[in-house]
Scaffold this motif. Sequence first.
Motif, PDB file in Angstrom:
ATOM      1  N   VAL A 176     -12.234  10.038   5.592  1.00 40.29           N
ATOM      2  CA  VAL A 176     -13.060   9.430   4.437  1.00 40.29           C
ATOM      3  C   VAL A 176     -13.827   8.396   4.939  1.00 40.29           C
ATOM      4  O   VAL A 176     -13.831   7.742   6.181  1.00 40.29           O
ATOM      5  N   VAL A 209      -6.638  11.473  -9.241  1.00 35.70           N
ATOM      6  CA  VAL A 209      -6.212  10.728  -8.265  1.00 35.70           C
ATOM      7  C   VAL A 209      -6.589   9.314  -8.375  1.00 35.70           C
ATOM      8  O   VAL A 209      -5.668   8.458  -8.408  1.00 35.70           O
ATOM      9  N   THR A 222       0.125   4.290  -0.489  1.00 37.43           N
ATOM     10  CA  THR A 222      -0.310   5.676  -0.206  1.00 37.43           C
ATOM     11  C   THR A 222      -0.514   5.576   1.274  1.00 37.43           C
ATOM     12  O   THR A 222      -1.274   6.618   1.843  1.00 37.43           O
ATOM     13  N   VAL A 272     -12.732  18.100  -2.331  1.00 35.49           N
ATOM     14  CA  VAL A 272     -11.724  17.980  -3.168  1.00 35.49           C
ATOM     15  C   VAL A 272     -12.278  18.419  -4.612  1.00 35.49           C
ATOM     16  O   VAL A 272     -13.430  17.681  -4.880  1.00 35.49           O
ATOM     17  N   LEU A 324     -15.589   4.690   3.620  1.00 33.43           N
ATOM     18  CA  LEU A 324     -15.318   3.724   2.406  1.00 33.43           C
ATOM     19  C   LEU A 324     -16.160   2.394   2.689  1.00 33.43           C
ATOM     20  O   LEU A 324     -16.081   2.076   3.712  1.00 33.43           O
ATOM     21  N   GLU A 370       0.712  -1.030  -0.049  1.00 33.35           N
ATOM     22  CA  GLU A 370       0.021  -0.192  -0.017  1.00 33.35           C
ATOM     23  C   GLU A 370       1.018   1.279   0.133  1.00 33.35           C
ATOM     24  O   GLU A 370       1.528   1.842   1.106  1.00 33.35           O
TER      25      GLU A 370
HETATM   26  C1  LIG Z   1      -7.832  13.466  -2.534  1.00 34.41           C
HETATM   27  C2  LIG Z   1      -7.518  12.047  -2.205  1.00 34.41           C
HETATM   28  C3  LIG Z   1      -8.416  11.444  -1.186  1.00 34.41           C
HETATM   29  C4  LIG Z   1      -8.223   9.994  -0.917  1.00 34.41           C
HETATM   30  C5  LIG Z   1      -7.183   9.776   0.067  1.00 34.41           C
HETATM   31  C6  LIG Z   1      -7.315   8.081   0.135  1.00 34.41           C
HETATM   32  C7  LIG Z   1      -8.347   7.477   1.104  1.00 34.41           C
HETATM   33  C8  LIG Z   1      -8.515   6.320   0.955  1.00 34.41           C
HETATM   34  C9  LIG Z   1      -7.762   5.393   0.489  1.00 34.41           C
HETATM   35  C10 LIG Z   1      -7.948   3.990   0.553  1.00 34.41           C
HETATM   36  C11 LIG Z   1      -7.823   3.050  -0.721  1.00 34.41           C
HETATM   37  C12 LIG Z   1      -7.900   1.614  -0.633  1.00 34.41           C
HETATM   38  C13 LIG Z   1      -8.091   0.800   0.517  1.00 34.41           C
HETATM   39  S1  LIG Z   1      -8.570  -0.847   0.910  1.00 34.41           S
HETATM   40  O1  LIG Z   1      -8.748  -0.994  -0.267  1.00 34.41           O
HETATM   41  O2  LIG Z   1      -9.174  -1.031   2.021  1.00 34.41           O
HETATM   42  C14 LIG Z   1      -6.795  -1.175   1.072  1.00 34.41           C
HETATM   43  C15 LIG Z   1      -6.284  -0.983   2.497  1.00 34.41           C
HETATM   44  O3  LIG Z   1      -5.618  -0.001   2.336  1.00 34.41           O
HETATM   45  C16 LIG Z   1      -8.478   2.013   1.811  1.00 34.41           C
HETATM   46  C17 LIG Z   1      -8.248   3.207   1.608  1.00 34.41           C
HETATM   47  C18 LIG Z   1      -6.683   5.772  -0.476  1.00 34.41           C
HETATM   48  C19 LIG Z   1      -6.540   7.198  -0.497  1.00 34.41           C
HETATM   49  C20 LIG Z   1      -5.370   8.047  -1.460  1.00 34.41           C
HETATM   50  C21 LIG Z   1      -4.926   7.351  -2.444  1.00 34.41           C
HETATM   51  C22 LIG Z   1      -5.581   6.088  -3.357  1.00 34.41           C
HETATM   52  C23 LIG Z   1      -6.789   6.395  -3.726  1.00 34.41           C
HETATM   53  C24 LIG Z   1      -7.347   5.327  -4.451  1.00 34.41           C
HETATM   54  C25 LIG Z   1      -6.527   4.207  -4.662  1.00 34.41           C
HETATM   55  C26 LIG Z   1      -5.365   3.819  -4.097  1.00 34.41           C
HETATM   56  N1  LIG Z   1      -4.964   4.918  -3.194  1.00 34.41           N
END
Ligand SMILES: CCCCCc1ccc(-c2ccc(S(=O)(=O)CCO)cc2)cc1/C=C\c1ccccn1
Length: 238
Positions: A161, A211, A86, A203, A163, A84
């Motif tokens: 966030v 992104v 990010t 955003v 999700l 990961e």
């Molecule tokens: C302006 C940007 C705001 C977004 C910031 C962000 C929030 C959440 C998340 C995120 C992405 C995947 C998951 S998961 O699939 O559960 C796996 C465990 O980590 C959980 C969280 C990422 C990112 C930031 C970048 C980003 C965005 C997509 C894809 C990848 N990175």
Amino acid sequence: APAHPLWPEIERVTLEQLQYARLGVEGGVWQLFAEDGEMKMYKREEEVDGLAVDPLKAVHTVKGVTGREMTHYFFSPDVRFEWETTLEQMKVLETIADDTLVILQIHKRVWPASQRDALFWSHVRRVPNDTDRDAQDIWIACNHSTEHHEAPSNEGKMVRVSLTVCLVCQTSIEPPADGGPVTRDHLTCKITYCSVVNPGGWVPTSALRAVYKREYPKFLKRFTQYVKDRCDKQPILF
Ligand SMILES: CCCCCc1ccc(-c2ccc(S(=O)(=O)CCO)cc2)cc1/C=C\c1ccccn1
């Protein structure tokens, strides 16, 4: 089933996500936005309160691993920093069971947005394949935003966030014609990755979509390659 206040929601959301993933990308509502070999990434452009919350669905076929292995490495906090990119910080706030955690993640700041964190329960489970008896079981990993008394409310520092994410994997085995042992060459794992991320605060829509367009293909490609590398030459976990 373990008596935890979150359990009914975990059960409901996990099974809802399984059905949602198994719908595939029919209906003409999904827009293909990235393709790389077997990986196809789709999105729907939706806004909630003026915020882009674009549901995403990716389908991919990965040779040489099982769904149990794929969802295990997706679920395991111990290896998350290996794939990961990010992620800045991660803390397991609660271990509800060996297949169910509450996790706080702080993601790297993505210009021009402010830094974000994500607080979610994470669950992985095997689901018997009810449609095809002689198929392998299905494995699902599901992450869904939750509250937790131990998570700091950021007092305006970080935007949280919300999700819902799932990784659904179906393994198929093409047994060797000569009746020899099944090796990784005979394994195929069909993956569906679904995610809906509400960025939690303003955003610019164009920036957010840029992104996602950049990060999601990179993320899924890197993650699946990581699992292939980890499993190579290891005993198969069905
Ligand atoms: C302006 C940007 C705001 C977004 C910031 C962000 C929030 C959440 C998340 C995120 C992405 C995947 C998951 S998961 O699939 O559960 C796996 C465990 O980590 C959980 C969280 C990422 C990112 C930031 C970048 C980003 C965005 C997509 C894809 C990848 N990175």
